[in-house]
Design a protein around this motif. Sequence first.
Motif, mmCIF file in Angstrom:
data_model
loop_
_atom_site.group_PDB
_atom_site.id
_atom_site.type_symbol
_atom_site.label_atom_id
_atom_site.label_comp_id
_atom_site.label_asym_id
_atom_site.label_seq_id
_atom_site.Cartn_x
_atom_site.Cartn_y
_atom_site.Cartn_z
ATOM 1 N N ARG A 274 33.400 -11.204 47.939
ATOM 2 C CA ARG A 274 33.447 -10.791 46.625
ATOM 3 C C ARG A 274 32.517 -9.989 46.355
ATOM 4 N NH1 ARG A 274 34.762 -16.181 46.174
ATOM 5 N NH2 ARG A 274 32.799 -16.643 45.199
ATOM 6 N N PRO A 275 33.054 -8.632 45.856
ATOM 7 C CA PRO A 275 31.768 -7.666 45.693
ATOM 8 C C PRO A 275 31.022 -7.986 44.406
ATOM 9 C CG PRO A 275 34.014 -6.855 44.976
ATOM 10 C CD PRO A 275 34.092 -8.030 45.677
ATOM 11 N N GLY A 276 29.968 -7.455 44.154
ATOM 12 C CA GLY A 276 29.071 -7.422 42.910
ATOM 13 C C GLY A 276 28.366 -8.991 43.165
ATOM 14 N N LEU A 277 28.259 -9.500 44.244
ATOM 15 C CA LEU A 277 27.432 -10.617 44.221
ATOM 16 C C LEU A 277 26.141 -10.725 44.544
ATOM 17 C CD1 LEU A 277 30.268 -12.851 45.681
ATOM 18 C CD2 LEU A 277 29.420 -12.743 43.465
ATOM 19 N N GLY A 278 25.520 -9.412 44.672
ATOM 20 C CA GLY A 278 24.044 -9.281 45.037
ATOM 21 C C GLY A 278 23.681 -9.136 46.591
ATOM 22 N N THR A 279 22.512 -9.146 46.655
ATOM 23 C CA THR A 279 22.210 -8.815 48.236
ATOM 24 C C THR A 279 21.587 -10.093 48.859
ATOM 25 O OG1 THR A 279 19.923 -8.535 47.553
ATOM 26 C CG2 THR A 279 21.080 -6.645 47.626
ATOM 27 N N ALA A 280 21.441 -9.993 50.088
ATOM 28 C CA ALA A 280 20.833 -11.374 50.844
ATOM 29 C C ALA A 280 19.689 -12.018 50.301
ATOM 30 C CB ALA A 280 20.849 -10.859 52.201
ATOM 31 N N ALA A 281 18.660 -10.979 49.721
ATOM 32 C CA ALA A 281 17.502 -11.758 49.187
ATOM 33 C C ALA A 281 17.676 -12.339 48.012
ATOM 34 C CB ALA A 281 16.794 -10.532 49.121
ATOM 35 N N ALA A 282 18.579 -12.028 47.235
ATOM 36 C CA ALA A 282 18.717 -12.651 45.819
ATOM 37 C C ALA A 282 19.884 -13.832 45.746
ATOM 38 C CB ALA A 282 19.330 -11.616 44.897
ATOM 39 N N ARG A 283 20.200 -14.230 47.130
ATOM 40 C CA ARG A 283 21.455 -15.139 47.200
ATOM 41 C C ARG A 283 21.261 -16.235 48.202
ATOM 42 N NH1 ARG A 283 25.458 -15.981 44.690
ATOM 43 N NH2 ARG A 283 25.192 -13.942 43.435
ATOM 44 N N GLU A 284 21.241 -17.593 47.888
ATOM 45 C CA GLU A 284 21.062 -18.562 48.964
ATOM 46 C C GLU A 284 22.266 -18.669 49.837
ATOM 47 O OE1 GLU A 284 17.163 -19.429 48.069
ATOM 48 O OE2 GLU A 284 18.262 -20.568 49.686
ATOM 49 N N PRO A 285 21.977 -19.143 50.969
ATOM 50 C CA PRO A 285 23.382 -19.194 51.792
ATOM 51 C C PRO A 285 24.071 -20.308 51.239
ATOM 52 C CG PRO A 285 21.338 -18.978 53.259
ATOM 53 C CD PRO A 285 20.881 -19.124 51.872
ATOM 54 N N GLU A 286 25.332 -20.311 51.747
ATOM 55 C CA GLU A 286 26.243 -21.151 51.333
ATOM 56 C C GLU A 286 26.138 -22.613 52.124
ATOM 57 O OE1 GLU A 286 30.177 -18.808 49.917
ATOM 58 O OE2 GLU A 286 30.186 -19.914 51.744
ATOM 59 N N GLU A 287 26.208 -23.541 51.557
ATOM 60 C CA GLU A 287 25.916 -24.939 52.192
ATOM 61 C C GLU A 287 27.213 -25.056 53.019
ATOM 62 O OE1 GLU A 287 22.750 -25.932 50.853
ATOM 63 O OE2 GLU A 287 23.812 -27.247 51.955
ATOM 64 N N PRO A 288 27.107 -25.635 54.477
ATOM 65 C CA PRO A 288 28.137 -25.725 55.257
ATOM 66 C C PRO A 288 28.850 -26.811 54.793
ATOM 67 C CG PRO A 288 25.963 -26.530 56.128
ATOM 68 C CD PRO A 288 25.767 -25.853 55.058
ATOM 69 N N ALA A 289 30.275 -26.758 55.119
ATOM 70 C CA ALA A 289 31.190 -27.715 54.697
ATOM 71 C C ALA A 289 30.863 -29.120 55.486
ATOM 72 C CB ALA A 289 32.570 -27.302 54.987
ATOM 73 N N LEU B 122 28.485 -12.597 68.478
ATOM 74 C CA LEU B 122 28.676 -11.617 67.345
ATOM 75 C C LEU B 122 29.880 -11.916 66.273
ATOM 76 C CD1 LEU B 122 28.395 -8.423 69.209
ATOM 77 C CD2 LEU B 122 26.747 -9.085 67.505
ATOM 78 N N LEU B 123 30.854 -12.739 66.682
ATOM 79 C CA LEU B 123 31.695 -13.146 65.720
ATOM 80 C C LEU B 123 31.154 -14.166 64.951
ATOM 81 C CD1 LEU B 123 35.118 -13.035 67.816
ATOM 82 C CD2 LEU B 123 34.190 -11.340 66.354
ATOM 83 N N LEU B 124 30.663 -15.250 65.656
ATOM 84 C CA LEU B 124 29.696 -16.192 64.827
ATOM 85 C C LEU B 124 28.785 -15.711 63.753
ATOM 86 C CD1 LEU B 124 29.529 -18.948 67.592
ATOM 87 C CD2 LEU B 124 31.399 -18.754 65.800
ATOM 88 N N ALA B 125 28.077 -14.758 64.240
ATOM 89 C CA ALA B 125 26.986 -14.242 63.459
ATOM 90 C C ALA B 125 27.686 -13.583 62.269
ATOM 91 C CB ALA B 125 26.240 -13.196 64.214
ATOM 92 N N MET B 126 28.790 -12.865 62.576
ATOM 93 C CA MET B 126 29.319 -12.147 61.625
ATOM 94 C C MET B 126 29.761 -12.825 60.425
ATOM 95 S SD MET B 126 33.292 -10.141 62.327
ATOM 96 C CE MET B 126 32.679 -9.665 63.944
ATOM 97 N N ARG B 127 30.548 -14.124 60.948
ATOM 98 C CA ARG B 127 30.877 -15.326 59.859
ATOM 99 C C ARG B 127 29.574 -15.719 59.112
ATOM 100 N NH1 ARG B 127 33.645 -20.429 61.969
ATOM 101 N NH2 ARG B 127 31.411 -21.118 62.267
ATOM 102 N N GLU B 128 28.443 -15.984 59.648
ATOM 103 C CA GLU B 128 27.499 -16.389 59.111
ATOM 104 C C GLU B 128 26.779 -15.424 58.006
ATOM 105 O OE1 GLU B 128 25.893 -19.630 59.200
ATOM 106 O OE2 GLU B 128 27.863 -19.785 60.297
ATOM 107 N N GLY B 129 26.823 -13.921 58.407
ATOM 108 C CA GLY B 129 26.329 -13.074 57.722
ATOM 109 C C GLY B 129 27.240 -12.764 56.306
ATOM 110 N N MET B 130 28.577 -12.977 56.554
ATOM 111 C CA MET B 130 29.252 -12.963 55.242
ATOM 112 C C MET B 130 29.169 -14.143 54.393
ATOM 113 S SD MET B 130 30.602 -9.954 55.356
ATOM 114 C CE MET B 130 31.441 -10.176 53.904
ATOM 115 N N ALA B 131 28.775 -15.186 54.861
ATOM 116 C CA ALA B 131 28.359 -16.387 54.081
ATOM 117 C C ALA B 131 27.310 -16.320 53.089
ATOM 118 C CB ALA B 131 27.946 -17.616 55.099
ATOM 119 N N ILE B 132 26.517 -15.213 53.549
ATOM 120 C CA ILE B 132 25.237 -14.921 52.632
ATOM 121 C C ILE B 132 25.672 -13.776 51.526
ATOM 122 C CG2 ILE B 132 23.502 -15.985 54.223
ATOM 123 C CD1 ILE B 132 22.887 -13.019 54.717
ATOM 124 N N ARG B 133 26.888 -13.399 51.697
ATOM 125 C CA ARG B 133 27.263 -12.186 50.561
ATOM 126 C C ARG B 133 26.356 -11.168 50.604
ATOM 127 N NH1 ARG B 133 32.558 -14.129 49.946
ATOM 128 N NH2 ARG B 133 32.341 -16.502 49.183
#
Lengths: 289, 205
Positions: A274-289, B122-133
Amino acid sequence: MTERTSRRRGFLSVPGLWPFLLVSALALGIVLDGVIGGDQLQSANPEAARAAEMAAALDALPDGALVLVAMDPDLGTYPEIRGTVRAVLDDLLGRGARLALVSFTAEGRAVAAAELQRLRAAGVDPGRLFDLGFVAGAEAGLVLSVTDLRPAAGTAPASFAAVAGGIAAFDLALVVGGVDIGPRTWAEQVTPRLPDLPIAAVVPTFLHPEVAPYLRTGQLVALLGTFRDDAAYLLAVGAPSGVRDATSSPGELPMLLGLLIALAFIGRAVASHRPGLGTAAAREPEEPA
Amino acid sequence: MRRSVPATVVVVVGLLLLVNYIVINPLLAGAAEAVLRLVVVLAAGAALAGGVALVHRHGGDLLRGRGDRLGSAVLLAGLAAVPIAGLYPGSQGVADPAVRWLVGALLAPLIASLFAMLFVFLLLAMREGMAIRSRQVTVMLLAAGVVIVLLLPLGGQIGASLATAADWAMAVPIGGVFRGLLIGVAVVTAVHAARVLLVVEGADD
């Protein structure tokens, strides 16, 4: 309906399912390569200028030309260019050239030893195939070889030892490049010292942007540096024996499947962003399911 | 103005090779060749020292029972196998069938497999990369998507158009960025070399 959707989602999230499907799709593509395809699939570049330049460079060689093959590819990327390298070597031998293989990297030496073995097993006249071995010292070794490059005593016919005092004795240098030593190293270290030596090169695609300018400046007389140009060259000269089986370049169908899978992954990943959610530095990674 | 020994050696050797590059003089050429031969010996010495350090480190781990002992044992066995195959009495060196087998049947497939797995990683890294928006990851993925479309091995007019576009992309935007990086690196290297040669304070730190 909800239960069916839930079941479907459960199936899709089975651990290891996606890697299995991915590998299965690629394996299917490899199996069906040649069965399905035809004119709809094509990897050869319709613009055959690079292939024509390589052919012209080989056409310009004199009868019985002495060609130095500098084998310094990386083991990891050599499979991409192996078919092309073999086709060029076969083309040279078919034109009556004498080949001398030398390496300035350890990995290149391993590849050169294997190619020499293949050529000898194919019945190439030993008088036209010389092993100059491994030259230590990387770039320093290359510079020294400009004036001093000879096989170990007793490993080459006297006719060869008499002419090959250094790189200057050769009619053409065919550089099979890798990360450590490649056409750029040759253009920097050898061309200024031997400006009349024609240099042709075969490199994997990732090196193409680095090497292409040397073709435009004329420091390279020919360059095969993308899989499309490689395929165009193979189409022009005919694949050497053995190239379309166990040692084949990638077929069109598995390549298409792999690219489509990657494209699907990218599309899915980008669509879920989703656009507009900021950069990597400003956001924590999502928790794994 | 105090200079370190390594910087002095760099300046002397650099000037010698530079002058030899420009001036044709047998004496200079001989000196430059001698220096180059020393560099070759130095590189061989460095490789040998690296091997000894590796054996020392992993041999120590194995003897003291620390770290990944299985990994150390495999590494040492692999390290020993190639010299043994290449140096046993009567061996043909690198052309020996045992060495060729080690390289052709073990080393080359192992390295090629690692490269092949890059696709999955690379595909896995891509998924992880997108997870951090990250916007950067999005841009990178979109660029990768464009390149993939350009590389699709299609025939006919569509394939010809894609190939033409791919050639243009390789020669202009990708080639331009790559050459820009190379020129930047070369400029910085040249400036630093000039600072060392001109004895600018702090250049050899």
